[in-house]
Design a protein around this motif. Sequence first.
Motif, short mmCIF file in Angstrom:
data_model
loop_
_atom_site.label_atom_id
_atom_site.label_comp_id
_atom_site.label_asym_id
_atom_site.label_seq_id
_atom_site.Cartn_x
_atom_site.Cartn_y
_atom_site.Cartn_z
N LYS A 43 3.40 3.61 -7.08
CA LYS A 43 3.98 3.89 -8.39
C LYS A 43 3.80 5.36 -8.76
CE LYS A 43 3.59 2.31 -13.20
NZ LYS A 43 2.83 1.41 -14.11
N ALA A 44 2.61 5.90 -8.51
CA ALA A 44 2.33 7.31 -8.82
C ALA A 44 3.20 8.25 -7.99
CB ALA A 44 0.86 7.61 -8.60
N ALA A 45 3.58 7.80 -6.80
CA ALA A 45 4.43 8.61 -5.93
C ALA A 45 5.90 8.55 -6.35
CB ALA A 45 4.29 8.14 -4.48
N GLY A 46 6.19 7.72 -7.35
CA GLY A 46 7.56 7.60 -7.81
C GLY A 46 8.40 6.61 -7.02
N TYR A 47 7.73 5.80 -6.21
CA TYR A 47 8.45 4.85 -5.36
C TYR A 47 9.03 3.72 -6.20
CZ TYR A 47 9.30 1.24 -1.85
OH TYR A 47 9.88 0.28 -1.06
N LYS A 48 10.33 3.40 -5.97
CA LYS A 48 11.01 2.35 -6.73
C LYS A 48 11.77 1.39 -5.81
CE LYS A 48 11.55 5.27 -10.83
NZ LYS A 48 12.50 5.90 -11.79
N GLY A 49 11.42 1.40 -4.54
CA GLY A 49 12.11 0.56 -3.58
C GLY A 49 11.54 -0.85 -3.51
N ILE A 50 11.67 -1.49 -2.36
CA ILE A 50 11.23 -2.88 -2.23
C ILE A 50 9.73 -2.97 -2.06
CG2 ILE A 50 13.41 -3.63 -1.18
CD1 ILE A 50 11.74 -3.83 1.52
N ALA A 51 9.18 -4.05 -2.60
CA ALA A 51 7.82 -4.49 -2.27
C ALA A 51 8.02 -5.86 -1.64
CB ALA A 51 6.94 -4.57 -3.50
N SER A 52 7.88 -5.92 -0.33
CA SER A 52 8.26 -7.11 0.43
C SER A 52 7.02 -7.85 0.90
CB SER A 52 9.12 -6.70 1.62
OG SER A 52 9.75 -7.82 2.20
N VAL A 53 6.92 -9.12 0.56
CA VAL A 53 5.78 -9.92 0.98
C VAL A 53 5.97 -10.31 2.44
CG1 VAL A 53 6.88 -11.99 -0.05
CG2 VAL A 53 4.45 -12.02 0.55
N GLU A 54 4.96 -10.00 3.26
CA GLU A 54 5.05 -10.25 4.70
C GLU A 54 3.73 -10.83 5.19
OE1 GLU A 54 6.39 -7.93 8.75
OE2 GLU A 54 5.01 -6.91 7.40
N THR A 55 3.75 -12.10 5.52
CA THR A 55 2.57 -12.73 6.12
C THR A 55 2.94 -13.32 7.47
OG1 THR A 55 3.02 -14.86 5.07
CG2 THR A 55 1.64 -13.31 3.84
N PHE A 56 1.95 -13.47 8.32
CA PHE A 56 2.11 -14.14 9.62
C PHE A 56 1.05 -15.23 9.72
CE2 PHE A 56 3.65 -9.81 10.21
CZ PHE A 56 4.81 -9.96 10.95
#
Length: 290
Positions: A247-260
């Motif tokens: 957030k501090a870096a200004g990122y506004k893309g996806i936050a994708s949940v990835e589990t195996f």
Amino acid sequence: MLVSYNEACAKDCSTLEKDLELCEKAGFDCIEIRLDMLTDYLTRHTVEELASFFKTSRLRPHAFNALYLYPEFLSERDDAEKQAALLAEFRLGCEVGKAIGSHYFIIVPPLQRDPLGGPFVGTREETFENCVRILKKLSDLARPYDMNLCFELVGFERSSVRSVAEADAIVRAVDRDNVGFVFDSYNIFLNGGCNDFSAIGTVQPEKIFAAHLMSADDVPEDQRGQDKRCFCGSGAVDTDGFLQVLKAAGYKGIASVETFRPEYWQKTPEWVIENAWRTTHHALEANGCL
């Protein structure tokens, strides 16, 4: 940020068509498609059918997962058959991506793939040269498809690129506008149990193309594997800290949940996707990322 689902979460108990249906119903913004599940889907459906789904859905396709590099790839020392097989995977993702509107491809640096096979063998200098060479060539191949490459560090000893600094040096040396990063909270944590994500703030922010969000079981370092991943809300990974740095870096893309997680694969796709949505959405909401 956008709430996204990675098909690894239910890969052994679901299909791409089922994931599309359930992710749309749950409220996900985006989906990351696994190449193996795409290949399976295409035994029953066409690329045109997949494109038609996204034309009428609120769900958007994001990154394809994943292309796993090996050190000799696209070099004079490469094995022709092995190279052809990996390039076929890459072209499949690029061609389908162009048809459905997906513009990102996860690229994993060389790994020692056997969990019992010991650490990666090779020097940082060799890895740097190999990754820069490969990413430049893949960048050229990807450009006609408007495809961006998301380079993903993996923190355990079986990986050739373990830290944000190492990945950043490679991406800066490649210096292509379609080559950047995907940062994965657990893959960073795997490097010595690191819950300090501040190094993300040192990279070029426009190069952060994607983020993977999950926690993991609190186990000794020698037991940490990809099977220990779990949804946000419990576990050893500081997912709040990870999101705050993005957030501090200004990122506004996806936050994708990835589990195996094999435990999740024993559940129904409905259970997996409902819980993946609930926990990921809550984490983003609690950190002011929506």
